[in-house]
Design a protein around this motif. Structure first.
Motif, PDB file in Angstrom:
ATOM      1  N   GLY A 101      -8.046  32.829  11.137  1.00  0.00           N
ATOM      2  CA  GLY A 101      -8.086  34.211  10.681  1.00  0.00           C
ATOM      3  C   GLY A 101      -6.709  34.701  10.264  1.00  0.00           C
ATOM      4  N   ALA A 102      -6.678  35.906   9.729  1.00  0.00           N
ATOM      5  CA  ALA A 102      -5.426  36.481   9.264  1.00  0.00           C
ATOM      6  C   ALA A 102      -4.503  36.770  10.443  1.00  0.00           C
ATOM      7  CB  ALA A 102      -5.714  37.762   8.500  1.00  0.00           C
ATOM      8  N   VAL A 103      -3.201  36.628  10.204  1.00  0.00           N
ATOM      9  CA  VAL A 103      -2.209  36.841  11.258  1.00  0.00           C
ATOM     10  C   VAL A 103      -1.188  37.871  10.810  1.00  0.00           C
ATOM     11  CG1 VAL A 103      -0.373  35.791  12.621  1.00  0.00           C
ATOM     12  CG2 VAL A 103      -2.473  34.511  12.173  1.00  0.00           C
ATOM     13  N   VAL A 104      -0.923  38.828  11.686  1.00  0.00           N
ATOM     14  CA  VAL A 104       0.148  39.795  11.462  1.00  0.00           C
ATOM     15  C   VAL A 104       1.210  39.537  12.515  1.00  0.00           C
ATOM     16  CG1 VAL A 104       0.783  42.231  11.443  1.00  0.00           C
ATOM     17  CG2 VAL A 104      -1.411  41.511  10.469  1.00  0.00           C
ATOM     18  N   SER A 105       2.413  39.240  12.056  1.00  0.00           N
ATOM     19  CA  SER A 105       3.520  38.944  12.954  1.00  0.00           C
ATOM     20  C   SER A 105       4.390  40.186  13.104  1.00  0.00           C
ATOM     21  CB  SER A 105       4.340  37.784  12.388  1.00  0.00           C
ATOM     22  OG  SER A 105       5.483  37.545  13.174  1.00  0.00           O
ATOM     23  N   GLN A 106       4.639  40.602  14.332  1.00  0.00           N
ATOM     24  CA  GLN A 106       5.420  41.811  14.592  1.00  0.00           C
ATOM     25  C   GLN A 106       6.633  41.475  15.447  1.00  0.00           C
ATOM     26  OE1 GLN A 106       3.104  45.127  16.052  1.00  0.00           O
ATOM     27  NE2 GLN A 106       4.897  46.361  16.532  1.00  0.00           N
ATOM     28  N   HIS A 107       7.789  42.018  15.017  1.00  0.00           N
ATOM     29  CA  HIS A 107       9.044  41.781  15.745  1.00  0.00           C
ATOM     30  C   HIS A 107       9.901  43.046  15.750  1.00  0.00           C
ATOM     31  CE1 HIS A 107       8.485  37.480  16.067  1.00  0.00           C
ATOM     32  NE2 HIS A 107       8.008  37.507  14.846  1.00  0.00           N
ATOM     33  N   PRO A 108      10.667  43.297  16.787  1.00  0.00           N
ATOM     34  CA  PRO A 108      10.705  42.504  18.024  1.00  0.00           C
ATOM     35  C   PRO A 108       9.536  42.870  18.945  1.00  0.00           C
ATOM     36  CG  PRO A 108      12.198  44.351  18.199  1.00  0.00           C
ATOM     37  CD  PRO A 108      11.591  44.419  16.822  1.00  0.00           C
ATOM     38  N   SER A 109       9.321  42.105  19.975  1.00  0.00           N
ATOM     39  CA  SER A 109       8.244  42.397  20.916  1.00  0.00           C
ATOM     40  C   SER A 109       8.696  43.439  21.939  1.00  0.00           C
ATOM     41  CB  SER A 109       7.796  41.131  21.637  1.00  0.00           C
ATOM     42  OG  SER A 109       8.893  40.532  22.311  1.00  0.00           O
ATOM     43  N   ARG A 110       9.992  43.452  22.183  1.00  0.00           N
ATOM     44  CA  ARG A 110      10.519  44.413  23.157  1.00  0.00           C
ATOM     45  C   ARG A 110      11.938  44.775  22.755  1.00  0.00           C
ATOM     46  NH1 ARG A 110       9.114  45.763  28.333  1.00  0.00           N
ATOM     47  NH2 ARG A 110       7.409  44.264  28.237  1.00  0.00           N
ATOM     48  N   VAL A 111      12.256  46.042  22.840  1.00  0.00           N
ATOM     49  CA  VAL A 111      13.616  46.482  22.540  1.00  0.00           C
ATOM     50  C   VAL A 111      14.000  47.620  23.472  1.00  0.00           C
ATOM     51  CG1 VAL A 111      12.799  48.001  20.679  1.00  0.00           C
ATOM     52  CG2 VAL A 111      15.175  47.262  20.703  1.00  0.00           C
ATOM     53  N   ILE A 112      15.220  47.519  23.955  1.00  0.00           N
ATOM     54  CA  ILE A 112      15.808  48.569  24.781  1.00  0.00           C
ATOM     55  C   ILE A 112      17.035  49.070  24.049  1.00  0.00           C
ATOM     56  CG2 ILE A 112      16.815  49.147  27.017  1.00  0.00           C
ATOM     57  CD1 ILE A 112      15.263  46.723  28.166  1.00  0.00           C
ATOM     58  N   CYS A 113      17.119  50.356  23.845  1.00  0.00           N
ATOM     59  CA  CYS A 113      18.248  50.887  23.090  1.00  0.00           C
ATOM     60  C   CYS A 113      18.754  52.167  23.733  1.00  0.00           C
ATOM     61  CB  CYS A 113      17.857  51.142  21.640  1.00  0.00           C
ATOM     62  SG  CYS A 113      16.711  52.505  21.416  1.00  0.00           S
ATOM     63  N   LYS A 114      19.946  52.548  23.332  1.00  0.00           N
ATOM     64  CA  LYS A 114      20.540  53.788  23.827  1.00  0.00           C
ATOM     65  C   LYS A 114      20.043  54.964  22.987  1.00  0.00           C
ATOM     66  CE  LYS A 114      24.834  51.784  25.605  1.00  0.00           C
ATOM     67  NZ  LYS A 114      26.311  51.797  25.504  1.00  0.00           N
ATOM     68  N   SER A 115      20.008  56.093  23.607  1.00  0.00           N
ATOM     69  CA  SER A 115      19.593  57.309  22.914  1.00  0.00           C
ATOM     70  C   SER A 115      20.507  57.561  21.721  1.00  0.00           C
ATOM     71  CB  SER A 115      19.661  58.482  23.902  1.00  0.00           C
ATOM     72  OG  SER A 115      19.112  59.637  23.338  1.00  0.00           O
ATOM     73  N   GLY A 116      19.929  57.922  20.583  1.00  0.00           N
ATOM     74  CA  GLY A 116      20.712  58.195  19.388  1.00  0.00           C
ATOM     75  C   GLY A 116      20.787  57.047  18.395  1.00  0.00           C
ATOM     76  N   THR A 117      20.406  55.866  18.834  1.00  0.00           N
ATOM     77  CA  THR A 117      20.441  54.705  17.925  1.00  0.00           C
ATOM     78  C   THR A 117      19.121  54.600  17.172  1.00  0.00           C
ATOM     79  OG1 THR A 117      19.665  53.214  19.655  1.00  0.00           O
ATOM     80  CG2 THR A 117      22.053  53.458  19.401  1.00  0.00           C
ATOM     81  N   SER A 118      19.147  53.767  16.139  1.00  0.00           N
ATOM     82  CA  SER A 118      17.934  53.537  15.341  1.00  0.00           C
ATOM     83  C   SER A 118      17.397  52.144  15.606  1.00  0.00           C
ATOM     84  CB  SER A 118      18.246  53.710  13.856  1.00  0.00           C
ATOM     85  OG  SER A 118      18.587  55.046  13.571  1.00  0.00           O
ATOM     86  N   VAL A 119      16.099  52.032  15.548  1.00  0.00           N
ATOM     87  CA  VAL A 119      15.446  50.761  15.824  1.00  0.00           C
ATOM     88  C   VAL A 119      14.479  50.449  14.693  1.00  0.00           C
ATOM     89  CG1 VAL A 119      13.854  49.563  17.375  1.00  0.00           C
ATOM     90  CG2 VAL A 119      15.615  51.084  18.309  1.00  0.00           C
ATOM     91  N   LYS A 120      14.527  49.208  14.193  1.00  0.00           N
ATOM     92  CA  LYS A 120      13.624  48.799  13.126  1.00  0.00           C
ATOM     93  C   LYS A 120      12.600  47.808  13.661  1.00  0.00           C
ATOM     94  CE  LYS A 120      14.902  47.837   8.798  1.00  0.00           C
ATOM     95  NZ  LYS A 120      15.428  47.110   7.617  1.00  0.00           N
TER      96      LYS A 120
END
Lengths: 116, 115
Positions: free
Chosen positions: B1-20
């Motif tokens: 079947g079709a596969v959707v790959s998502q990354h990252p699986s887990r991210v910890i960041c500081k307040s005010g930063t941006s995450v993609k």
């Protein structure tokens, strides 16, 4: 927009007994009704789905019934097993020919616990 | 079947930063990608719908300047949480209709924790 309500929020059944989860939807244009099983921190897994032109569908121990007039659909799990314990979500959407699936609206979820 | 790959699986960041967060359709073309957010013990709530080659459509109450969505190609959609705050901590998950258009295929989800 679509609104999907789901009951009960929690359900405990003895192993081997049946479990039933019910959902209602508001948008009469919805024509696709999937059910998902989700384990903690994981993606939802499709377990069964039904289109609005069908009243019932069965896959081994799992069945779904749909009443278009009343806008409700139900998930039935028979001969429950401990591995059936999870959170279950119903959902509704409109699938248009040549345009595919429009946005899926999820129910609020049911935490099913199978008691050994 | 079709596969959707998502990354990252887990991210910890500081307040005010941006995450993609990236979602890629591996063996099919995803002209549409749905982005959902799920708070603990809650349901999946649709945030926005991205379409390749056009602007994303946001659900009511979702700030488009905070949650930037880019559908760069037929196989890649990204969600950027800008200036993240602790209240943005959540499970973010993408999904795309398969080639037959009915079933949705979900990414594996991203658990975002903002300190």
């Amino acid at each position: 927009g679509e609104n999907v309500e789901q009951h009960p929020s929690t359900l405990s059944v003895q192993e081997g007994d049946s479990a039933v989860i019910k959902c209602t939807y508001s948008d009469s244009a919805s024509n696709y009704f999937p059910w998902y099983k989700q384990e903690l921190g994981k993606r939802p897994q499709l377990i069964i789905d039904i289109r609005s032109n069908v009243g019932e569908k069965k896959d081994q121990r799992i069945a779904v019934t749909l009443n278009k007039t009343a806008k409700h659909f139900s998930l039935h799990i028979t001969e429950t097993q401990p591995e059936d314990s999870a959170v279950y979500f119903c959902a509704a959407s409109r699938v248009r020919t040549n345009f595919g699936n429009e946005k899926l609206t999820f129910g609020t979820g049911t935490r099913l616990t199978i008691i050994p | 079947g079709a596969v959707v790959s998502q990354h990252p699986s887990r991210v910890i960041c500081k307040s005010g930063t941006s995450v993609k967060i990236e979602c890629r359709s591996l063996d099919f073309q995803a002209t549409t990608m749905f982005w959902y957010r799920q708070f603990p013990k809650k349901s999946l709530m649709l945030m926005a719908t991205s379409n390749e080659g056009s602007k994303a459509t946001y659900e009511q109450g979702v700030e488009k300047d905070k949650f930037l969505i880019n559908h760069a190609s037929l196989t890649l959609s990204t969600l950027t949480v800008t200036s993240a705050h602790p209240e943005d901590s959540s499970f973010y998950i993408c999904s795309a209709p398969g080639t037959r258009g009915e079933k949705l295929f979900f990414g594996s989800g991203t658990q975002l924790s903002v300190l």
